[in-house]
Write a protein that holds these residues in place. Structure first.
Motif, short mmCIF file in Angstrom:
data_model
loop_
_atom_site.label_atom_id
_atom_site.label_comp_id
_atom_site.label_asym_id
_atom_site.label_seq_id
_atom_site.Cartn_x
_atom_site.Cartn_y
_atom_site.Cartn_z
N UNK A 3 -0.92 -5.85 6.98
CA UNK A 3 -2.27 -5.35 7.27
C UNK A 3 -2.55 -5.31 8.76
N UNK A 4 -2.01 -6.24 9.50
CA UNK A 4 -2.24 -6.27 10.95
C UNK A 4 -1.70 -5.01 11.63
N UNK A 47 5.14 6.20 4.35
CA UNK A 47 4.87 5.51 3.08
C UNK A 47 3.92 4.34 3.24
N UNK A 48 3.09 4.42 4.27
CA UNK A 48 2.08 3.39 4.47
C UNK A 48 1.03 3.48 3.37
N UNK A 49 0.70 4.70 2.94
CA UNK A 49 -0.30 4.87 1.88
C UNK A 49 0.16 4.18 0.60
N UNK A 50 1.45 4.29 0.28
CA UNK A 50 1.98 3.62 -0.91
C UNK A 50 1.91 2.11 -0.74
N UNK A 56 -3.20 -3.75 -3.10
CA UNK A 56 -4.61 -3.89 -3.44
C UNK A 56 -5.53 -2.85 -2.85
N UNK A 57 -4.97 -1.79 -2.28
CA UNK A 57 -5.82 -0.75 -1.69
C UNK A 57 -6.61 -1.29 -0.51
N UNK A 62 -9.36 -6.59 2.95
CA UNK A 62 -10.39 -7.59 3.25
C UNK A 62 -9.82 -9.00 3.34
N UNK A 63 -8.69 -9.24 2.69
CA UNK A 63 -8.07 -10.56 2.79
C UNK A 63 -7.53 -10.80 4.20
#
Length: 93
Positions: A3-4, A47-50, A56-57, A62-63
């Protein structure tokens, strides 16, 4: 991938747009379309979207955000803006 790194990619696009807005306001709309196109293409091709969907979309992001409500609101708002720009990009082509 994490996520970062995804957040930094989106932040990079945001900072580029702000920089152009401050220096070349009259060329901003053309540039905004190009930077959005670049970021969206990169997200799809890499393939970042995948990866986002598998983790978790955007809710899963948010985590990664600190637990403060203000931070979450700003983060989700930024993601919403990028999502809207992506929709405009895909619908215009």
């Amino acid at each position: 991938m994490n996520w970062g790194r995804i957040c930094m990619l989106l932040f990079f696009g945001y900072r580029m747009a702000i920089s152009v807005l401050r220096t070349h306001f009259n060329q901003f709309s053309d540039f905004l379309g190009r930077i959005t196109q670049y970021v969206v293409r990169f997200i799809v091709r890499s393939k970042i979207a995948k990866w986002i969907a598998d983790h978790g979309g955007w809710r899963g992001a948010l985590s990664f955000v600190p637990s403060s409500t203000v931070g979450q609101v700003i983060f989700v708002g930024g993601l919403a803006c990028v999502s809207v720009l992506a929709v405009f990009y895909f619908n215009s082509n």
